[in-house]
Scaffold this motif. Sequence first.
Motif, PDB file in Angstrom:
ATOM      1  N   ALA A 159       1.678   8.386   2.672  1.00  0.00           N
ATOM      2  CA  ALA A 159       0.445   8.285   3.444  1.00  0.00           C
ATOM      3  C   ALA A 159       0.693   8.520   4.927  1.00  0.00           C
ATOM      4  CB  ALA A 159      -0.176   6.903   3.246  1.00  0.00           C
ATOM      5  N   LEU A 170      -7.127   1.476  -0.588  1.00  0.00           N
ATOM      6  CA  LEU A 170      -5.716   1.468  -1.006  1.00  0.00           C
ATOM      7  C   LEU A 170      -5.575   1.192  -2.503  1.00  0.00           C
ATOM      8  CD1 LEU A 170      -4.196  -0.500   2.008  1.00  0.00           C
ATOM      9  CD2 LEU A 170      -3.833   1.924   1.472  1.00  0.00           C
ATOM     10  N   GLU A 222      -0.004   4.191  -5.940  1.00  0.00           N
ATOM     11  CA  GLU A 222       0.890   3.532  -4.981  1.00  0.00           C
ATOM     12  C   GLU A 222       2.079   4.371  -4.546  1.00  0.00           C
ATOM     13  OE1 GLU A 222       4.076   0.798  -7.373  1.00  0.00           O
ATOM     14  OE2 GLU A 222       2.164  -0.110  -6.856  1.00  0.00           O
ATOM     15  N   VAL A 262      -6.205   4.890   6.218  1.00  0.00           N
ATOM     16  CA  VAL A 262      -5.454   6.002   5.647  1.00  0.00           C
ATOM     17  C   VAL A 262      -6.096   7.294   6.122  1.00  0.00           C
ATOM     18  CG1 VAL A 262      -4.720   7.138   3.512  1.00  0.00           C
ATOM     19  CG2 VAL A 262      -4.779   4.640   3.646  1.00  0.00           C
ATOM     20  N   THR A 271       4.351   4.576   2.007  1.00  0.00           N
ATOM     21  CA  THR A 271       3.687   4.870   0.733  1.00  0.00           C
ATOM     22  C   THR A 271       2.451   3.973   0.652  1.00  0.00           C
ATOM     23  OG1 THR A 271       4.875   3.174  -0.512  1.00  0.00           O
ATOM     24  CG2 THR A 271       5.895   5.390  -0.415  1.00  0.00           C
ATOM     25  N   ILE A 272       1.569   4.306  -0.240  1.00  0.00           N
ATOM     26  CA  ILE A 272       0.379   3.481  -0.455  1.00  0.00           C
ATOM     27  C   ILE A 272       0.795   2.078  -0.877  1.00  0.00           C
ATOM     28  CG2 ILE A 272      -1.672   3.166  -1.912  1.00  0.00           C
ATOM     29  CD1 ILE A 272      -2.014   5.266   0.325  1.00  0.00           C
ATOM     30  N   ALA A 282      -1.082   6.932   8.049  1.00  0.00           N
ATOM     31  CA  ALA A 282      -1.996   5.810   8.241  1.00  0.00           C
ATOM     32  C   ALA A 282      -1.912   5.253   9.649  1.00  0.00           C
ATOM     33  CB  ALA A 282      -1.672   4.705   7.235  1.00  0.00           C
ATOM     34  N   ARG A 303      -0.200  -1.424   0.985  1.00  0.00           N
ATOM     35  CA  ARG A 303      -0.857  -2.555   0.309  1.00  0.00           C
ATOM     36  C   ARG A 303      -0.215  -3.878   0.716  1.00  0.00           C
ATOM     37  NH1 ARG A 303      -1.160   0.066  -5.732  1.00  0.00           N
ATOM     38  NH2 ARG A 303      -2.813   1.573  -5.279  1.00  0.00           N
ATOM     39  N   ILE A 357      -5.904   4.425  -4.755  1.00  0.00           N
ATOM     40  CA  ILE A 357      -4.961   5.530  -4.555  1.00  0.00           C
ATOM     41  C   ILE A 357      -3.647   5.156  -5.217  1.00  0.00           C
ATOM     42  CG2 ILE A 357      -3.751   6.943  -2.841  1.00  0.00           C
ATOM     43  CD1 ILE A 357      -5.952   6.159  -0.821  1.00  0.00           C
ATOM     44  N   VAL A 389      -3.046  11.541   2.415  1.00  0.00           N
ATOM     45  CA  VAL A 389      -2.047  11.202   1.407  1.00  0.00           C
ATOM     46  C   VAL A 389      -1.490  12.484   0.820  1.00  0.00           C
ATOM     47  CG1 VAL A 389      -2.996   8.951   0.764  1.00  0.00           C
ATOM     48  CG2 VAL A 389      -3.774  10.989  -0.423  1.00  0.00           C
TER      49      VAL A 389
END
Length: 183
Positions: free
Chosen positions: A44, A35, A40, A173, A155-156, A46, A160, A38, A176
Motif C-alpha cells: 500500500a 482496510l 492483507e 490508503v 502492507t494492508i 498510505a 490494519r 482489501i 495498492v
Amino acid sequence: MRRLPLGNYAGTTLSRALMNVGTTLQRKEDSRKVLARIPEGLSALAVVEFARPLTTDELVAFTATYKSYADKVVFERRPGSMPITWGGETTWDRAPMPREPDEPIMSDLANFRRWVGILKDYDDDNLHDFDLSLARLRKAANDGLAYAYVDSLATIGELRKIIEDPLVRTVRVADVTYDLERP
C-alpha cells in the motif's frame, strides 16, 4: 513514488489523502472498513495521520514499533490544502541524502531545516507560486512536529495493526499493488 506533486491541483490519490489530513473525511472507523475489504498481502501507499502531532523522537519510536517507513513526513495540518511534506532520497540540492538505517526521519528533519534556513525574505514571492510561504515553512521547520507520514512500503495487514494504535487518528490508503517479488 519519488516526488510529491506540487500544489492543490495534482489530483492524485496521494495528494488528496494529504489534503485530507486534519479533516473529518475518512475517519478511523471508515478507514478500518476500507482496510478490511482489501487483501492483507497487498502493498500500500498510505498516509498515516496522528491524533496529535508527534515529536521527531516519538515518530522514530512509532515507526520502529511497527517497522513502518516514513518516506515523507507531513509537518503541518492544513485541511483542504496541500500540507508541507518533506522526505525522500535526495536533499534539496539534489545530492544523495545520508540515510542512517535507524535515523532517516532525523536526517529528513535536519535537511528540511537546512533548506528553510537558506531561504531569504525575497524568496517568499516565489514560494507563493507553489502554495507555500516563508512563514509557514519557518514555523514547520522550527516546530519539527509530525502530523502524518507517507509510507509506500506497508502492507494492508501492517496498516490494519497501525490503525489500532491510539496515537493514530486515521490511515488513508492512496494506492495498492501486488508485490510480484514477494512469495
